[in-house]
Design a protein around this motif. Sequence first.
Motif, PDB file in Angstrom:
ATOM      1  N   PRO A   1     -15.980  24.751 -13.595  1.00  0.00           N
ATOM      2  CA  PRO A   1     -17.020  25.781 -13.599  1.00  0.00           C
ATOM      3  C   PRO A   1     -17.447  26.156 -15.002  1.00  0.00           C
ATOM      4  O   PRO A   1     -18.630  26.363 -15.267  1.00  0.00           O
ATOM      5  CB  PRO A   1     -16.341  26.971 -12.926  1.00  0.00           C
ATOM      6  CG  PRO A   1     -15.266  26.405 -12.125  1.00  0.00           C
ATOM      7  CD  PRO A   1     -14.822  25.156 -12.801  1.00  0.00           C
TER       8      PRO A   1
ATOM      9  N   VAL B   1     -21.167  26.104 -16.754  1.00  0.00           N
ATOM     10  CA  VAL B   1     -21.812  27.187 -17.510  1.00  0.00           C
ATOM     11  C   VAL B   1     -22.348  26.629 -18.828  1.00  0.00           C
ATOM     12  O   VAL B   1     -23.500  26.886 -19.217  1.00  0.00           O
ATOM     13  CB  VAL B   1     -20.813  28.329 -17.801  1.00  0.00           C
ATOM     14  CG1 VAL B   1     -21.429  29.342 -18.751  1.00  0.00           C
ATOM     15  CG2 VAL B   1     -20.391  29.011 -16.523  1.00  0.00           C
TER      16      VAL B   1
ATOM     17  N   VAL C   1     -16.351  42.684  -9.751  1.00  0.00           N
ATOM     18  CA  VAL C   1     -17.273  41.809 -10.463  1.00  0.00           C
ATOM     19  C   VAL C   1     -17.233  40.379  -9.923  1.00  0.00           C
ATOM     20  O   VAL C   1     -18.272  39.809  -9.548  1.00  0.00           O
ATOM     21  CB  VAL C   1     -16.961  41.834 -11.973  1.00  0.00           C
ATOM     22  CG1 VAL C   1     -17.840  40.844 -12.707  1.00  0.00           C
ATOM     23  CG2 VAL C   1     -17.159  43.232 -12.521  1.00  0.00           C
TER      24      VAL C   1
ATOM     25  N   MET D   1     -10.130  36.323 -19.892  1.00  0.00           N
ATOM     26  CA  MET D   1     -11.538  35.979 -19.683  1.00  0.00           C
ATOM     27  C   MET D   1     -12.268  37.190 -19.081  1.00  0.00           C
ATOM     28  O   MET D   1     -11.812  37.757 -18.102  1.00  0.00           O
ATOM     29  CB  MET D   1     -11.595  34.808 -18.704  1.00  0.00           C
ATOM     30  CG  MET D   1     -12.962  34.239 -18.516  1.00  0.00           C
ATOM     31  SD  MET D   1     -13.453  33.245 -19.900  1.00  0.00           S
ATOM     32  CE  MET D   1     -12.941  31.645 -19.368  1.00  0.00           C
ATOM     33  N   PRO D   2     -13.398  37.592 -19.677  1.00  0.00           N
ATOM     34  CA  PRO D   2     -14.158  38.681 -19.041  1.00  0.00           C
ATOM     35  C   PRO D   2     -14.540  38.286 -17.614  1.00  0.00           C
ATOM     36  O   PRO D   2     -14.900  37.133 -17.359  1.00  0.00           O
ATOM     37  CB  PRO D   2     -15.395  38.789 -19.924  1.00  0.00           C
ATOM     38  CG  PRO D   2     -15.015  38.192 -21.213  1.00  0.00           C
ATOM     39  CD  PRO D   2     -14.014  37.132 -20.909  1.00  0.00           C
TER      40      PRO D   2
ATOM     41  N   PHE E   1     -20.138  38.079  -7.593  1.00  0.00           N
ATOM     42  CA  PHE E   1     -20.699  36.757  -7.846  1.00  0.00           C
ATOM     43  C   PHE E   1     -20.380  35.801  -6.698  1.00  0.00           C
ATOM     44  O   PHE E   1     -21.209  35.005  -6.306  1.00  0.00           O
ATOM     45  CB  PHE E   1     -20.129  36.188  -9.151  1.00  0.00           C
ATOM     46  CG  PHE E   1     -20.789  36.708 -10.400  1.00  0.00           C
ATOM     47  CD1 PHE E   1     -22.008  36.182 -10.827  1.00  0.00           C
ATOM     48  CD2 PHE E   1     -20.210  37.710 -11.148  1.00  0.00           C
ATOM     49  CE1 PHE E   1     -22.612  36.655 -11.985  1.00  0.00           C
ATOM     50  CE2 PHE E   1     -20.812  38.189 -12.300  1.00  0.00           C
ATOM     51  CZ  PHE E   1     -22.013  37.663 -12.719  1.00  0.00           C
TER      52      PHE E   1
ATOM     53  N   VAL F   1     -17.068  38.936 -15.872  1.00  0.00           N
ATOM     54  CA  VAL F   1     -18.439  38.456 -15.670  1.00  0.00           C
ATOM     55  C   VAL F   1     -18.534  36.954 -15.885  1.00  0.00           C
ATOM     56  O   VAL F   1     -19.277  36.270 -15.173  1.00  0.00           O
ATOM     57  CB  VAL F   1     -19.455  39.183 -16.580  1.00  0.00           C
ATOM     58  CG1 VAL F   1     -19.843  40.520 -15.980  1.00  0.00           C
ATOM     59  CG2 VAL F   1     -18.933  39.361 -17.981  1.00  0.00           C
ATOM     60  N   ILE F   2     -17.768  36.448 -16.845  1.00  0.00           N
ATOM     61  CA  ILE F   2     -17.851  35.008 -17.123  1.00  0.00           C
ATOM     62  C   ILE F   2     -17.175  34.206 -16.012  1.00  0.00           C
ATOM     63  O   ILE F   2     -17.717  33.226 -15.508  1.00  0.00           O
ATOM     64  CB  ILE F   2     -17.214  34.683 -18.493  1.00  0.00           C
ATOM     65  CG1 ILE F   2     -17.999  35.396 -19.591  1.00  0.00           C
ATOM     66  CG2 ILE F   2     -17.193  33.187 -18.724  1.00  0.00           C
ATOM     67  CD1 ILE F   2     -17.504  35.111 -20.983  1.00  0.00           C
TER      68      ILE F   2
ATOM     69  N   PHE G   1     -28.621  38.571 -12.156  1.00  0.00           N
ATOM     70  CA  PHE G   1     -28.993  39.082 -10.838  1.00  0.00           C
ATOM     71  C   PHE G   1     -30.424  39.604 -10.800  1.00  0.00           C
ATOM     72  O   PHE G   1     -31.117  39.421  -9.808  1.00  0.00           O
ATOM     73  CB  PHE G   1     -28.018  40.180 -10.396  1.00  0.00           C
ATOM     74  CG  PHE G   1     -26.703  39.644  -9.921  1.00  0.00           C
ATOM     75  CD1 PHE G   1     -26.617  38.914  -8.743  1.00  0.00           C
ATOM     76  CD2 PHE G   1     -25.542  39.834 -10.660  1.00  0.00           C
ATOM     77  CE1 PHE G   1     -25.403  38.407  -8.307  1.00  0.00           C
ATOM     78  CE2 PHE G   1     -24.333  39.334 -10.229  1.00  0.00           C
ATOM     79  CZ  PHE G   1     -24.271  38.619  -9.050  1.00  0.00           C
TER      80      PHE G   1
ATOM     81  N   LEU H   1     -19.473  34.343 -13.006  1.00  0.00           N
ATOM     82  CA  LEU H   1     -20.664  33.512 -13.200  1.00  0.00           C
ATOM     83  C   LEU H   1     -20.332  32.037 -13.049  1.00  0.00           C
ATOM     84  O   LEU H   1     -21.003  31.297 -12.326  1.00  0.00           O
ATOM     85  CB  LEU H   1     -21.240  33.781 -14.599  1.00  0.00           C
ATOM     86  CG  LEU H   1     -22.433  32.923 -15.015  1.00  0.00           C
ATOM     87  CD1 LEU H   1     -23.659  33.326 -14.214  1.00  0.00           C
ATOM     88  CD2 LEU H   1     -22.717  33.054 -16.508  1.00  0.00           C
ATOM     89  N   SER H   2     -19.238  31.603 -13.702  1.00  0.00           N
ATOM     90  CA  SER H   2     -18.928  30.174 -13.685  1.00  0.00           C
ATOM     91  C   SER H   2     -18.569  29.711 -12.266  1.00  0.00           C
ATOM     92  O   SER H   2     -18.984  28.644 -11.838  1.00  0.00           O
ATOM     93  CB  SER H   2     -17.807  29.861 -14.671  1.00  0.00           C
ATOM     94  OG  SER H   2     -16.616  30.483 -14.273  1.00  0.00           O
TER      95      SER H   2
END
Lengths: 379, 296, 272
Positions: free
Chosen positions: B21, B25, C203, C108-109, C207, C111-112, B258, C115-116
Amino acid sequence: MGDIVSSTVFEPWEDARAEPLIRFRNVTKRFGSFTAIDNLTLDIYEKEFFALLGPSGCGKTTMMRMLAGFEHPTEGSIELAGRDIANVPPNKRAVNMMFQSYALFPHLNIWDNIAFGLRRDKLPKLDLEARVEEMLKLTRLEKFATRKPHQISGGQRQRVALARSLAKAPKLLLLDEPLGALDKKLRQDTQFELMDIQEKTGTTFVIVTHDQEEAMTVASRVAVMDEGRLIQVATPDRIYENPESVYVADFIGDVNIIQGRTSAVGDDTYSIEWAEGQRQLNATSATSFDNGQTCHLAIRPEKVTITSDRPEDADNAVQGRVHDIAYLGNLSTYYVELPNGTIIKAQTANTRRISRRSFTWEDPVWLSWTATAGVLLAN
Amino acid sequence: MRRAVLIAIPYAWLLALFLVPFGIVLKISLSDTAIAIPPYVPTLDLAEGWTGFRTFLSELDFENFVWLTEDDLYWKAYLSSFKIALIATFFTLLVGYPMAYGMARAPQEWRPTLMMLVILPFWTSFLIRVYAWMGILSNEGFLNQILLWLGVISEPLTLLNTNKAVYIGIVYTYLPFMILPIYAALDRLDGSLIEAAEDLGCSRLQAFWLVTIPLSRPGIIAGSFLVFIPVLGEFVIPSLLGGSGTLMIGKVLWEEFFSNRDWPVASAVAVVLLLILVIPIVLFQRNQQKQAEAEQ
Amino acid sequence: MTRLSWFNVVSLTLGFAFLYIPMLILIIFSFNESKLVTVWAGFSTKWYGELMQNEAFLNAAWVTVKVAVMSSTLATVLGTMAAYVMVRGGRFMGRTLFSGMIYAPLVMPEVITGLSLLLLFIGIGLDRGVLTIVLAHTTFSMCYVSVVVSSRLVTFDRSLEEAALDLGCSPSEAFRLVTLPIIAPAVISGWLLAFTLSLDDLVIASFASGPSATTLPIKIFSAVRLGVSPEINALSTLMIAVVTVGVITASLVSKRAMVRQKQEEQAAARVT
């Protein structure tokens, strides 16, 4: 040094026809660039109580772990009863080990700890129970069968570990510093218990220890190790009385080492020049020395006599001053300083009460010993 | 053989669900935005084989990263995240250290209870703990009511939807992360060291300053990183307690994805955030390692 | 250390007040009669009643629990395996990469990570729903489990495993009969941690979830964005109550076990 001499002589290592149980053949073990065991060859016989003795890091534990199967030789081979065991995993070896930490399973009670190995062999229930009871009885633990390891004392834990490793009746039992965690008094009692159990079960024991007294007490033979090599392998009395090197003489017990140069006097007697202005010393030696060769005379302190007057007809006599006295209760060790600064230890048994003792600090004294009292060593 | 299987299963899982993943990205961050499904080009067409791969590669570029430097929204957001994280970490330390110190000096039999009191909020929902402050900090909220009633202020303070609220929220939610490592360091500290310092002529305060603080430094550093690193990418706190003026990169990323549906830019934002995070993470690891070595 | 000074007392009192007063206010106002969350208008449990009728919340809660149970169980299995590999695996190809992948998700945040994973799910054409949330949660919480379990394994006396092998166990028997029972407390706390992380996560779930599956944090977040509401207070109170009861029970149980063990040890010391 309480070496117990048994009535029938047991010394298969003297018998050329005896087949050794364990055979190390030119074994070398390296960890990366570090050599733990260096081209070592050794035979251990059935029913022996064999001690590997040495300072930490000398390779004795590595030897034991190779026997148990947790380490593999880098070079050479190890045979057990004539078979190379290199490819036999630990769980398939007829070898059991008693761990230094005892490694008792904390979630199992004493009974289940002892039964653990037997269950792996799928022993019938009745046989298993009988064997566990037998082991409990042998180690006097019947009362504690349902306790967990943390609920018993250190000495009892030690016995559980022993019972557990003996339960499977191994050909060979390995004991890694088995008494290291016990206090001195308990250790002495346990030593005799260990010897007793070894005799009863007839199992071959290999013990690893750094405690020379322990090795001398329990073992039929002792191997003194240093830096991955065997320095001397012999019975306890030979190790003590006839060390082959200064290292062994110094490692086992207390010793005076006097360095000098030999000159032959008779067939096996030598006179030793050892210090300016001092009379030469006399000693006998079975191994021969060249004239002028550097030698070390090793004499145990208890073989040195201390007197206030010059002894008549002594083979060796030197004069000095009492520098220090170590009072050990049953024994006293006198540290006598000679005019050239050398310190010689002399030990006497305190058969009289302390107030009646004849020497004190700074007293001039004579030290004497016979020509056969010491051992003459080349290195 | 069994060992290989044992290694392979978690390894494969992490490769498939963590590394791959992240590779995606990275790839999308180099693509262009497009009105399509998925909303970016190019897409890899495996049917065309090697040439397909070549044309695919040639269409990747750093346009999105250039865009991040040109639009000042982004670098301002990074900068302000960094500033907020730094200040909030400092305040958390300011509140956390005296608490950890008090815990370490508390009688032995209280310590497990105090410890539990610190850990309990940690098990409680993060979202709920942030939400609790919304009711307190609003104009007609609890805090304003008390301050008005006490006569400290004559009209309500605007706290909610400002950076102040964000700081309070961060200190509140991340406090256990600061207290626990400092407490661990102080707890290990040998009490006789303080006595030795006093014996050698230090006053209480000097002993604290010259012995206690330096010896608890690994805990301070660990706690600070444990707060700083996650706060940098924080999303929930700025979006619930912060206002339109609160710029934090986690929030920007979320909105980019989003609201704007700009996947390539969101991915580029993520890649840069990660690059920024590498520095404190490496420093943190080094601190932990040093500590582990010191303990041996 | 020595006695508490007044400074210690004050900082502890203020600190714990800061930690607990907000939650206390939240709980008190969940029993407020009025719709206004900041003005007290008398005691009532009507918001709890309304909560129980709110289908959307109940559904989301059910989805959340389902996801948490599945992901934490999966994460415990994978995380324990990973911990074992890290501590006992010795050297193997790509060990550094492996340990990197274990530790990276911890810092790791979210959000990342979110997202990934979303981009992956879209990339392979996986419909977003319960399955994707479970996959996402398993991935990050297995890392937490592996950290908890490996810290236990590091202090684990290796000779226990060797003793098991020595007494005839195969390596897998040694793990099942000796290692696992002894590290069980760490494995259980790893599971609990994974479970709470999953319950809590907003979060990554945002996603990874699709229209077919909404978790409770997502639901709460969208409601809370519109402002404070007593119904959310009621829901929060219930969640706090469950966690508090759970944590206190767990600590009492472990405390009692410790006390019992100490007593037994003392009893044993007397006998011998």
